[in-house]
Each structure stands twice: as C-alpha cells, then as structure tokens.
Scaffold this active site. Sequence first.
Site, PDB file in Angstrom:
ATOM      1  N   PHE A 144       0.684  -1.405  -0.170  1.00 42.10           N
ATOM      2  CA  PHE A 144       0.018   0.020  -0.029  1.00 42.10           C
ATOM      3  C   PHE A 144       0.917   1.266   0.029  1.00 42.10           C
ATOM      4  O   PHE A 144       1.709   1.309   1.065  1.00 42.10           O
ATOM      5  CB  PHE A 144      -1.036   0.159   1.348  1.00 42.10           C
ATOM      6  N   ASP A 229       9.428   3.187   1.748  1.00 41.35           N
ATOM      7  CA  ASP A 229       8.312   4.054   1.966  1.00 41.35           C
ATOM      8  C   ASP A 229       7.983   3.908   3.587  1.00 41.35           C
ATOM      9  O   ASP A 229       7.555   3.021   4.076  1.00 41.35           O
ATOM     10  CB  ASP A 229       7.026   3.344   1.160  1.00 41.35           C
ATOM     11  N   LYS A 258       2.683  11.751   6.277  1.00 45.11           N
ATOM     12  CA  LYS A 258       2.016  11.481   7.851  1.00 45.11           C
ATOM     13  C   LYS A 258       2.410  12.265   9.081  1.00 45.11           C
ATOM     14  O   LYS A 258       2.086  13.450   8.896  1.00 45.11           O
ATOM     15  CB  LYS A 258       1.511  10.053   7.947  1.00 45.11           C
TER      16      LYS A 258
END
Length: 411
Positions: A144, A229, A258
């Site tokens: 993801f 990531d 984030k």
Amino acid sequence: MTELSTNADYIALEDEVAAHNYSPLPVVVSDAEGVWVTDVEGNRYLDALAGYSALNFGHRHPDLVQAAKEQLDRATLTSRAFHNDMLGPFCRDLAQLVGKDMVLPMNSGAEAVETALKLARKWGYQVKGIPAEQAEIIVMENNFHGRTTTIVSFSNDPEARDDYGPYTPGFVTVPYGDLAAIEAAITDNTAAVLLEPIQGEMGVQIPKEGFLPGLRELCTAKNVLMIADEIQSGLGRTGTTLACGYEGVEADVYTLGKALGGGIIAVSAVAANKDVMEVITPGTHGSTFGGNPLAAAVGHAVVKLLATGEFQDKAKELEPRFRERLEALIGQGVDEVRVRGLWAGIDIDPDLMTGKEACKGMAKRGVLAKDTHGSTIRLAPPLSITAEELDLVVQSLADTLADARAAKGQG
C-alpha cells in the site's frame, strides 16, 4: 438550515453530501488533545489509530501548534517561484535526521511515492543507462503506497484497484519478504525496488529478520535503488527514527509523510543523496504547495521533536508491555499478534467476530481503532501515550473479545 447536535445528525448530513469513499465508525470528533478526542455529544475516546501515524505526537502538540500559529502570522504560501526562509532550515535538518543529503518536499504521502517513482526512473535512464521507456520497478505483493492511478496500477487489492484501468506499466510484483524472488526479478532494466519496511495497511506485517539487510546487499550488488516507503512506519513509530533503522539498514531513497505534518498540515518529502536527487532539475518536477512556508515551519518543528529521541525512546520502552498484554489475548479471540514499537496488527478469530465488529466494541468502551482486510485490526496510538493509557487500549479489546465469547457461549 437544520441545526446539528448529535452524532447521528452529523453522520446523516455527511452521508448525504460527502462521497462514500470511507466507512467510518459512528463517532463524530469535535475536539482533540493529546491522545484523547471528544465527540459532538461530549463522549471521550482514546485515539489508538493516531491518523494512521499522522498524529505520532498526539493531537495539537503545543510545540507544533505554536510553530503553525507563528508562521500563520508571517507567511503561508509563496510557491516555489520564490525562496522562503523556512524551507532551507527544514530540509537541512530533515536530511540530517534521516541521514541523507537532500530533500524534495511535497504534500501527501502518495505524492511522495509518485515523486520517488519518477526519481528512480530518471536515475535509471540518466545514471544507470537503462534504454528509454524500458525502466522497471520491483514492488511487493499486498503493498500500500497510496491511491493515485499509477500506484493502484501495482496494487493487488481489488478494492483499491478494480475499475481504475487502464493501468500504468513498468512494475514487477514479487512476494513480500522473498529475497530470492526479488533477485530473480532483477534485470538490466531494473531501476529500483520499492517496499514498505513494515506493511501497515496489510495489518502491520513485519518481514523476517535479515530480509532488509539482505535486500540492501542485493540492491547494492545489482546497482538498483532501494526505496523505503516510511510514510506510516517512519518518524518514531517503531522505536527508531525510521523502521529501516531497526536492523541498521540505509535505503537509497526514503518517502516520508503523515507524521511529518504533525497532524496539522499535509507535509511529505523524498530524501536521497545528491548522486540520486540531482537528476531532478528545474522544471522537471514541482508542486505549488510543496515546501510552502507553513508546511516547512510545522515540518521543522516535527524534526526538532524527533531530534531529541524522546518519542523513539517512548515507543521502544513501551513495546514489551504492549506485546506482552496483546499476546495474552491469543487463544481468547485473537489468532496472531505482530508488534514493533507502538504499532500492532492483531488478527481476530474470524469465527468470533470481524475486525470492524471488534473496533465497534472498542469504541463502545472509549477506544478508537481501525480494522483492515476483514479480521485484522491495527493499533497505532500516539507516541505520547502513557503506560496506563496503553493498558486501557488493550483492556478495551480484551473486554470486547470476552463479551463476544460469552455471546457465543464460549465462556
């Protein structure tokens, strides 16, 4: 205009006018501070999701709010057509924090991943010498990395991918954590391997010890970029600044996001050394909002918090307690637990209840969590949580499972 006062009122309005791309719990948050949020009816909840790690420092951390307020009184946006006095210090200190030379600031995590993909391809053509239009990037099953058209092109989650084709070519998918499969997939046209050091959306899937160091060695030997990531796993969540650091691994490229915005503003970045980053030249990539003064000010304040090591140490200190209490639930309605720092994936016995049902039960007990892929829930509380508050999180799950077992006559 109808007056809104209850959770039900706000939910009904949202269902009518906002696209149904999420299926949230029936809680309408109106106020938040630290690890706690309050809904429109005055009910308090401990936030054990922390915005998918975007709130690593808790809601409205005073240092981050202060940085935002001060910058709001000065300048918020210049565009990159001009310099601003916040960008340089932010990039310098973020680069130092993650051990790289340069930073390319963007906004969302998906933008950071898209930027890293472009960076890898351009490096492949200009530095490695891959023939034009032939660059390949190896990705992992069950990944993801966001929801753009290109990113969902290499997703194997039907819910994220279906009906968004035609899909972007140039990606080769291999099983997560399988070094032999990655090695077999590498060709002269491979520019990079992209992976999450821990797969968050898949339920905090942690690769076997030695996988990341082995991948680092393989990428070096084959002249392939390793792109990590760290958008969910990074910035303190795992007890280290970056999840790769748990095994002492340094990727060639990091994507960050984030928590980099402190829960205040969307901030993301790609970090790499000059030999990779300098293939990006004026006009070849950009963003109106990327690196804006407000984002840079908040991001810089986040970097300063992480530079103390306080939050990394907190996650590392509480990890054994977190793991021990969660593992005690195995056989009591839990099949498996995976914990790294203050991040946990818990597989609920599907014969007992779904992950969504478990999260609803926890919410009734004042704790907010998120389900994923049917029978799994994720816990990622703010790193500012206390040991006692952490115990409340686990106890809410334990009580939810106990009630479900009693309802099914399992004692």
